[in-house]
Write an enzyme that holds these catalytic residues in place. Structure first.
Site, PDB file in Angstrom:
ATOM      1  N   SER A   1       0.882  -1.095   0.016  1.00  0.00           N
ATOM      2  CA  SER A   1       0.105   0.093  -0.057  1.00  0.00           C
ATOM      3  C   SER A   1       0.805   1.170   0.035  1.00  0.00           C
ATOM      4  O   SER A   1       0.306   2.295  -0.485  1.00  0.00           O
ATOM      5  CB  SER A   1      -0.861   0.062   1.226  1.00  0.00           C
ATOM      6  N   GLY A   5      -4.315  -2.018  -1.247  1.00  0.00           N
ATOM      7  CA  GLY A   5      -3.386  -1.674  -2.267  1.00  0.00           C
ATOM      8  C   GLY A   5      -2.833  -0.044  -2.202  1.00  0.00           C
ATOM      9  O   GLY A   5      -3.589   0.616  -1.504  1.00  0.00           O
ATOM     10  N   GLY A  13      -2.474   3.741  -4.285  1.00  0.00           N
ATOM     11  CA  GLY A  13      -3.056   4.613  -5.354  1.00  0.00           C
ATOM     12  C   GLY A  13      -4.361   5.023  -5.025  1.00  0.00           C
ATOM     13  O   GLY A  13      -5.144   4.911  -4.193  1.00  0.00           O
ATOM     14  N   CYS A  41      -9.239  -1.339   3.063  1.00  0.00           N
ATOM     15  CA  CYS A  41      -8.372  -0.286   2.715  1.00  0.00           C
ATOM     16  C   CYS A  41      -8.729   0.063   1.043  1.00  0.00           C
ATOM     17  O   CYS A  41     -10.076   0.514   1.014  1.00  0.00           O
ATOM     18  CB  CYS A  41      -7.007  -0.613   2.925  1.00  0.00           C
ATOM     19  N   LEU A  42      -8.010  -0.213   0.121  1.00  0.00           N
ATOM     20  CA  LEU A  42      -8.417   0.149  -1.272  1.00  0.00           C
ATOM     21  C   LEU A  42      -9.501  -0.593  -1.542  1.00  0.00           C
ATOM     22  O   LEU A  42     -10.483  -0.220  -2.245  1.00  0.00           O
ATOM     23  CB  LEU A  42      -7.185  -0.184  -2.140  1.00  0.00           C
ATOM     24  N   GLN A  44     -12.610   1.128  -0.510  1.00  0.00           N
ATOM     25  CA  GLN A  44     -12.928   2.116  -1.253  1.00  0.00           C
ATOM     26  C   GLN A  44     -13.556   1.766  -2.622  1.00  0.00           C
ATOM     27  O   GLN A  44     -14.534   2.503  -3.076  1.00  0.00           O
ATOM     28  CB  GLN A  44     -11.482   3.024  -1.503  1.00  0.00           C
ATOM     29  N   ASN A  67      -3.791   3.337   7.030  1.00  0.00           N
ATOM     30  CA  ASN A  67      -2.647   3.627   5.931  1.00  0.00           C
ATOM     31  C   ASN A  67      -3.671   3.820   4.731  1.00  0.00           C
ATOM     32  O   ASN A  67      -3.864   3.101   4.048  1.00  0.00           O
ATOM     33  CB  ASN A  67      -1.800   2.560   5.881  1.00  0.00           C
ATOM     34  N   GLY A 107      -4.585   7.437   1.796  1.00  0.00           N
ATOM     35  CA  GLY A 107      -4.616   8.692   1.524  1.00  0.00           C
ATOM     36  C   GLY A 107      -6.173   9.095   0.943  1.00  0.00           C
ATOM     37  O   GLY A 107      -6.571  10.356   0.958  1.00  0.00           O
ATOM     38  N   PHE A 108      -7.095   8.025   0.601  1.00  0.00           N
ATOM     39  CA  PHE A 108      -8.317   8.589  -0.006  1.00  0.00           C
ATOM     40  C   PHE A 108      -9.184   7.881   1.122  1.00  0.00           C
ATOM     41  O   PHE A 108      -9.101   7.324   1.974  1.00  0.00           O
ATOM     42  CB  PHE A 108      -8.392   7.834  -1.271  1.00  0.00           C
ATOM     43  N   HIS A 131      -6.919  -1.340   9.079  1.00  0.00           N
ATOM     44  CA  HIS A 131      -6.397  -2.690   8.624  1.00  0.00           C
ATOM     45  C   HIS A 131      -6.594  -3.700   9.883  1.00  0.00           C
ATOM     46  O   HIS A 131      -5.637  -3.722  10.896  1.00  0.00           O
ATOM     47  CB  HIS A 131      -4.976  -2.352   8.578  1.00  0.00           C
ATOM     48  N   GLU A 142      -5.937  -6.479   9.870  1.00  0.00           N
ATOM     49  CA  GLU A 142      -4.911  -7.618  10.161  1.00  0.00           C
ATOM     50  C   GLU A 142      -3.752  -6.934  11.179  1.00  0.00           C
ATOM     51  O   GLU A 142      -2.827  -7.806  11.267  1.00  0.00           O
ATOM     52  CB  GLU A 142      -4.427  -8.189   8.795  1.00  0.00           C
TER      53      GLU A 142
END
Lengths: 399, 387
Positions: B63, B248, B250, B275-276, B279, B317, B319-320, B359, B361
């Site tokens: 990530s 992940g 981006g 996380c990703l 999203q 962790n 950013g989006f 997260h 985990e």
């Protein structure tokens, strides 16, 4: 869960005279607690035998009793002031012991007074070595091999099993008073006798020596909704064998991997859950630097010397939050006054905090200047630095 | 050029070679330090993380791919490195900035290599002796931004020009660079029993952390890990009983292929995203995502679960973030960050699906929310019983 409506008057127990192991840290925490409960509109009754404290200043409580901290006196005050609850977790071991005495003599139940912050059962698990051992075993947590002794002969028998050096820990004492490390049978004879006399119940624990292991402390806080946070992890620079109060300590923890730290955190939470902690608590662990084996040493279900340190080191007002939790709040309902964010979080430090002990052996003729299990420091300095070296040197210069 | 001395701690490092260098951001701000090794250069989005432990897990987390990670904690590297905690086979970050990297030999029974050596062999551009507090305050104020680590000998103007040339994270599909190129199987290794059968789950890889796969495995799920852009028909060929959408790097909105796949599975199979993956599920539901000013990177984020009323301390962790106002009815934001009130979890009323921004985990971080993996398994079990 908002503030409890059934409380009007709360009695707070102070920490009594200043002795080694129990100095102004407890004045700091009890004062913080008084202010926190005053904000809630509660009527406060304070008992402390020491007038040279901030907590006894006029205006902090509604009634301040500067009287001996004995069960009889406390009971008279309870009958007169009729509090609904008594808060014993801010005044160190003195307050905790007094509360337990009141509970055992039936004074609290007779007057319908509830113990808040820590109920008698929680205190007993933490204070009774045997119950603590059983509780840890039931949680599957590792503890040092140990057994109780009530006579010198019993102590020697136990030590033959665990081997020398062996640790002597008297039950229900403060700052490790009467404790020691016996390196031989003859030392055991002397130290066991001393320990038995120091314990108010004539009981000592003989324990496997963990000298040289890493010593770690977690300052945690938990509410009755089972939300818990670790406020601060502290690592002792002096390994096991030197009392925490005499050790140079550093925060945050510097030598544990995340895997080790999180496993230790999980264990601390399980202990807090198992004993039903409500408020602040300190749990100590020893970690074998050669194998990573970790054992639980002890827990204090109250605001301690280390929590005062952790509060100042992180800006998390442990005593204040603990006092609010004791009257029914949940962590998520409280705010950290510094960050203006929820009090339910774990501070992250970008600096190091070092505590260094202050010794005054020259003023105590006859006291042995050898450090061990009994606390000898008469004070301490705390310093913040951008790195460990800076914090350590500032702390030493501060002495 | 005069050697740089101010602000750099006197490292007792001995033989470690250090070169005067700086992290230069695209707004022209520059933070000097000492680069590990020779003329190492790195470029990417500079973000800060407040974790006090778990540096190796962070540096190998896909990530963080392509980012320059700034550690705010005072000392990093104290306990060395050990491949057991790697989240991917090699370091993922573009660069790393320390306040003070531990240069002498690490003293820990599990340490296989010192962190400086590990960074060197992983070719990670590392800068130490940086005033990370000033840098962190700058990022907090001005937002996460692109930057470069370059030797001072390159010159300030060249560094600034390079920082400005780094592509923006907005609209950038980084997942495609880190997910597996071919599908592979990861059986859980547990013997299925009457009470505890083993189920089959498909993992849509966008840069999955090893610890996530371990957690899924350990709750009794046999896994097939698919490249993130695999079409749903191909995945259905293995007849999975549940689908997991991984973490992940981006911008999620750049992963339209994955959004379509998630939309295909929503309502058909139990879905869980982290996380990703969270999203992407938010986008699949019809919601929108936006970029946070400086993101959440740390191990101490309090999240309230509205369904239980409990607060979890979580490892984060990202950013989006998913915009709660953009969500259609039937999709509920049921977890919230207590620090800034952003969305941390979604739950579907009519479909067996849920996802979290943080997260569970951990690795690194607290284990408060690990129970979510068991919840996914339970969801698969219930769905399977109805089928």
């Amino acid at each position: 869960m908002p503030k409890r409506k059934d409380l009007e008057t709360v009695m707070i127990l102070g920490s009594g005279p200043i002795v080694i192991g129990q100095a102004c840290e407890f004045d700091y925490s009890a004062t913080q607690g008084c202010k926190a409960l005053k904000e809630e509109g509660l009527r406060l009754v304070l008992l402390n035998s020491n007038p040279a404290t901030v907590m006894t200043d006029p205006g902090l409580s509604d009634r301040t009793y500067i009287e001996p901290m004995t069960a009889d006196v406390a009971l008279d005050i309870i009958r007169l002031e009729k509090p609904q609850a008594i808060l014993p977790t801010l005044g160190g071991q003195t307050a905790l012991n007094l509360a337990m005495e009141l509970h055992e003599k039936g004074g609290l139940s007779e007057c319908g007074v509830e113990m808040i912050g820590a109920d008698p059962d929680v205190i007993e698990v933490a204070e009774s070595r045997e119950r603590f051992r059983r509780t840890m075993a039931s949680l599957g947590l590792d503890i040092p091999a140990s057994a109780l002794a009530h006579t010198v002969e019993e102590a020697i028998d136990v030590a033959e099993g665990t081997g020398y050096p062996a640790i002597i820990r008297p039950s229900y004492t403060l700052g490790g008073t009467g404790g020691g490390i016996a390196r031989s049978r003859s030392e055991m004879e002397l130290l066991a006798w001393k320990g038995l006399n120091a314990s108010p119940v004539g009981q000592i624990l003989i324990e496997q020596s963990l000298i040289g292991w890493k010593e770690m402390e977690l300052e945690m806080i938990r509410d009755l909704g089972d939300n818990a946070v670790i406020v601060c992890g502290i690592e002792n620079v002096d390994p096991m064998g030197v009392h925490t109060g005499d050790s140079v300590t550093v925060a945050p923890i510097q030598t544990l991997t995340d895997v080790e730290y999180q496993a230790m955190r999980d264990e601390a939470l399980r202990v807090a859950r198992a004993v039903g902690l409500n408020g602040g608590c300190n749990i100590q662990f020893a970690v074998d630097p050669r194998t990573g084996r970790r054992v639980v040493i002890e827990m204090n279900p109250r605001v301690s010397r280390s929590s005062a340190l952790a509060s100042k080191a992180t800006g998390f007002p442990i005593a204040r939050v603990a006092a609010k939790l004791s009257v029914g709040y949940l962590l998520s309902e409280l705010q950290n006054g510094i960050t203006r964010k929820s009090a339910c979080f774990e501070p992250a430090l970008d600096y190091c905090v070092v505590k260094a002990p202050r010794f005054n052996f020259e003023k105590f003729a006859g006291a042995s200047p050898v450090l061990g299990l009994e606390m000898r420091a008469v004070g301490e300095t705390m310093a913040l630095g951008g790195n460990y070296r800076e914090a350590l040197q500032k702390a030493l210069r501060g002495l | 050029m005069t050697p740089l001395t101010t602000g750099i701690p006197s490292h007792p490092g001995g033989s470690v070679k250090l070169t005067p260098a700086a992290l230069t951001l695209d707004d022209g701000a520059s933070f000097a330090g000492l680069a590990l090794g020779g003329a190492v250069r790195a470029e990417g989005e500079a973000i800060f993380i407040t974790a006090m432990s778990g540096y190796q897990e962070v540096l190998t987390d896909p990530s963080y791919h392509g980012q320059i990670v700034v550690f705010t904690t005072a000392h990093v590297g104290n306990y060395g490195t050990n491949r057991e905690v790697d989240q991917a086979p090699e370091p993922q970050v573009a660069g790393v900035v320390f306040h003070e990297l531990w240069l002498p030999e690490a003293v820990h029974w599990l340490s296989e290599a010192d962190l400086p050596e590990w960074l060197r062999s992983g070719k990670v551009g590392a800068l130490t002796g940086v005033d990370t507090r000033a840098l962190t305050l700058h990022i907090r104020e001005k937002g996460a931004r692109n930057g470069v680590i370059a030797p001072l000998s390159d010159g300030a103007e060249a560094a600034r020009a390079r920082a400005r040339a780094v592509p923006s994270m907005n609209g950038l599909d980084l997942a495609v660079r880190v997910f597996t190129k071919a599908p592979y199987k990861l059986p859980c290794g547990l013997a299925p029993t009457e009470e505890k059968p083993v189920y089959r789950a498909a993992v849509l890889d966008f840069g999955v952390k090893r610890s996530i796969l371990e957690q899924l495995n350990s709750c009794g799920l046999d896994l097939t890990v698919w490249p993130g852009d695999t079409p749903p028909e191909k995945i259905m060929g293995e007849s999975p009983q549940g689908v997991f959408l991984a973490n992940g790097p981006g911008d999620p909105s750049a992963c339209s292929y994955a959004v379509n796949t998630a939309r295909h599975f929503l309502g058909r199979l139990p879905l869980f995203g982290i996380c990703l993956g969270h999203q992407i599920m938010g986008l699949a539901a019809g919601g929108k995502t936006y970029k946070l000013p400086f993101g959440h990177h740390g191990l101490n984020h309090p999240v309230r679960d509205e369904d239980t009323g409990k607060v979890l301390i979580t490892s984060q962790n990202h950013g989006f973030c998913v915009d709660p106002d953009s969500l259609p009815s039937g999709v509920r934001a049921n977890m919230w960050n207590l620090n800034d009130g952003t969305v941390e979890g979604l739950s579907w009323d009519a479909a067996p699906a849920f996802c979290v921004q943080f997260h569970p985990e951990a690795s690194p971080g607290p284990h408060d929310s690990r129970g979510l993996f068991a919840r996914f398994r339970q969801m698969i079990k219930e769905h399977d019983a109805q089928a």
